[in-house]
Design a protein around this motif. Structure first.
Motif, short mmCIF file in Angstrom:
data_model
loop_
_atom_site.label_atom_id
_atom_site.label_comp_id
_atom_site.label_asym_id
_atom_site.label_seq_id
_atom_site.Cartn_x
_atom_site.Cartn_y
_atom_site.Cartn_z
N ALA A 1 43.49 -44.23 64.51
CA ALA A 1 44.40 -45.21 63.92
C ALA A 1 43.85 -46.63 64.06
O ALA A 1 44.04 -47.46 63.17
CB ALA A 1 45.78 -45.10 64.57
N LEU A 2 43.16 -46.91 65.15
CA LEU A 2 42.49 -48.19 65.33
C LEU A 2 41.52 -48.42 64.18
O LEU A 2 41.49 -49.49 63.56
CB LEU A 2 41.75 -48.20 66.68
CG LEU A 2 40.80 -49.35 66.97
CD1 LEU A 2 41.57 -50.63 67.25
CD2 LEU A 2 39.91 -49.01 68.15
N GLY A 3 40.72 -47.40 63.87
CA GLY A 3 39.79 -47.49 62.76
C GLY A 3 40.50 -47.73 61.43
O GLY A 3 40.05 -48.54 60.61
N GLU A 4 41.61 -47.06 61.23
CA GLU A 4 42.39 -47.28 60.01
C GLU A 4 42.86 -48.73 59.93
O GLU A 4 42.79 -49.36 58.88
CB GLU A 4 43.59 -46.33 60.00
CG GLU A 4 44.42 -46.41 58.73
CD GLU A 4 45.60 -45.46 58.77
OE1 GLU A 4 46.61 -45.77 58.11
OE2 GLU A 4 45.54 -44.41 59.45
N GLY A 5 43.31 -49.26 61.06
CA GLY A 5 43.75 -50.65 61.10
C GLY A 5 42.62 -51.63 60.84
O GLY A 5 42.84 -52.74 60.36
N LEU A 6 41.40 -51.23 61.14
CA LEU A 6 40.22 -52.05 60.86
C LEU A 6 39.75 -51.92 59.42
O LEU A 6 38.85 -52.63 58.99
CB LEU A 6 39.06 -51.65 61.80
CG LEU A 6 39.21 -52.04 63.26
CD1 LEU A 6 38.15 -51.34 64.11
CD2 LEU A 6 39.10 -53.55 63.41
N GLY A 7 40.35 -50.97 58.68
CA GLY A 7 39.95 -50.76 57.30
C GLY A 7 38.78 -49.81 57.14
O GLY A 7 38.13 -49.77 56.10
N ALA B 1 53.81 -38.62 67.73
CA ALA B 1 52.41 -38.88 67.36
C ALA B 1 52.33 -40.10 66.45
O ALA B 1 51.36 -40.86 66.50
CB ALA B 1 51.82 -37.65 66.68
N ALA B 2 53.37 -40.30 65.64
CA ALA B 2 53.40 -41.47 64.75
C ALA B 2 53.42 -42.77 65.56
O ALA B 2 52.85 -43.78 65.13
CB ALA B 2 54.61 -41.40 63.82
N ASP B 3 54.06 -42.76 66.72
CA ASP B 3 54.07 -43.95 67.59
C ASP B 3 52.66 -44.26 68.10
O ASP B 3 52.25 -45.42 68.17
CB ASP B 3 55.00 -43.75 68.79
CG ASP B 3 56.47 -43.80 68.42
OD1 ASP B 3 56.81 -44.27 67.31
OD2 ASP B 3 57.29 -43.37 69.25
N THR B 4 51.92 -43.22 68.47
CA THR B 4 50.54 -43.42 68.93
C THR B 4 49.70 -44.01 67.80
O THR B 4 48.91 -44.93 68.00
CB THR B 4 49.93 -42.09 69.42
OG1 THR B 4 50.75 -41.57 70.46
CG2 THR B 4 48.51 -42.29 69.94
N ARG B 5 49.89 -43.50 66.59
CA ARG B 5 49.16 -44.02 65.42
C ARG B 5 49.54 -45.47 65.15
O ARG B 5 48.68 -46.29 64.86
CB ARG B 5 49.43 -43.16 64.18
CG ARG B 5 48.77 -41.79 64.26
CD ARG B 5 48.77 -41.07 62.92
NE ARG B 5 48.35 -41.87 61.79
CZ ARG B 5 47.10 -42.25 61.53
NH1 ARG B 5 46.13 -41.91 62.35
NH2 ARG B 5 46.82 -42.97 60.48
N LEU B 6 50.82 -45.79 65.23
CA LEU B 6 51.28 -47.16 64.99
C LEU B 6 50.64 -48.12 66.00
O LEU B 6 50.21 -49.21 65.64
CB LEU B 6 52.81 -47.24 65.08
CG LEU B 6 53.42 -48.64 64.93
CD1 LEU B 6 53.08 -49.25 63.57
CD2 LEU B 6 54.93 -48.56 65.12
N LEU B 7 50.55 -47.69 67.24
CA LEU B 7 49.93 -48.52 68.27
C LEU B 7 48.47 -48.79 67.92
O LEU B 7 48.02 -49.94 67.92
CB LEU B 7 50.03 -47.83 69.64
CG LEU B 7 49.43 -48.59 70.81
CD1 LEU B 7 50.25 -49.83 71.12
CD2 LEU B 7 49.35 -47.68 72.03
N GLY B 8 47.72 -47.76 67.60
CA GLY B 8 46.32 -47.93 67.23
C GLY B 8 46.15 -48.78 65.99
O GLY B 8 45.26 -49.65 65.92
N LEU B 9 47.00 -48.57 65.01
CA LEU B 9 46.95 -49.36 63.77
C LEU B 9 47.15 -50.84 64.05
O LEU B 9 46.40 -51.69 63.55
CB LEU B 9 48.01 -48.84 62.80
CG LEU B 9 48.01 -49.40 61.40
CD1 LEU B 9 46.78 -48.94 60.64
CD2 LEU B 9 49.27 -48.94 60.66
N GLN B 10 48.14 -51.17 64.87
CA GLN B 10 48.40 -52.57 65.20
C GLN B 10 47.23 -53.19 65.96
O GLN B 10 46.87 -54.35 65.72
CB GLN B 10 49.70 -52.69 66.01
CG GLN B 10 50.94 -52.43 65.19
CD GLN B 10 52.22 -52.58 65.98
OE1 GLN B 10 52.28 -53.30 66.97
NE2 GLN B 10 53.27 -51.90 65.55
#
Length: 152
Positions: A45-51, A9-18
């Motif tokens: 995670a995408l949202g997290e990467g966007l701040g 699941a951490a890999d999916t989060r990393l992808l979204g974050l990037q």
């Protein structure tokens, strides 16, 4: 096309974050995959990467959630409850063309239910594998896959 094994699941989060850290306003992400394949986790995670600090939940009943406090706005669609002919009434082009809203990133879950698609988008297909999940990313039109750091 880019294919990545997502073992955890951490890999999916990393992808979204990037993705969130790199994507420009005007990007459309068409997310496909079975229930539980990681679409919503990716968008969170995408949202997290966007701040974005707000909790990002799948808009299964509201259909579209807008998050305006990040680096660029995030427009999160969930088309699970809709039929193909119903999705046109959402006028998704308002969001992906930035017609009446500030240009941002459109993340559309269950995108295979869209009545029509934009000229450019990233197609993100999440699937189950024996060792975890797999994602296939395709750039359509002028869309560009971000630089991703993954050990596969």
């Amino acid at each position: 096309m880019k294919t990545i094994d997502l073992k955890t699941a951490a890999d999916t989060r990393l992808l979204g974050l990037q993705f969130g850290q790199q994507l420009p306003a005007g990007t459309v992400l068409l997310l496909q995959g079975d229930l539980g394949s990681g679409k919503t986790a990716f968008v969170q995670a995408l949202g997290e990467g966007l701040g974005i600090e707000d909790s990002i939940e799948s808009p299964t009943f509201t259909l579209i959630n807008e998050y305006l406090d990040g680096r660029v706005p995030l427009y999160h669609f969930d088309l699970y409850r809709l039929e193909l002919h119903q999705t046109a009434t959402l006028y998704p082009e308002i969001y992906w063309e930035g017609i009446e809203v500030e240009p941002g990133i459109c993340a559309i879950e269950w995108a295979e239910r869209l009545a029509y698609k934009p000229e450019s988008y990233l197609e993100i297909c999440l699937s189950y594998q024996a060792t975890g999940r797999k994602v296939e990313i395709r750039a359509i039109g002028a869309a560009v896959i971000p630089n991703l750091e993954f050990r596969t």
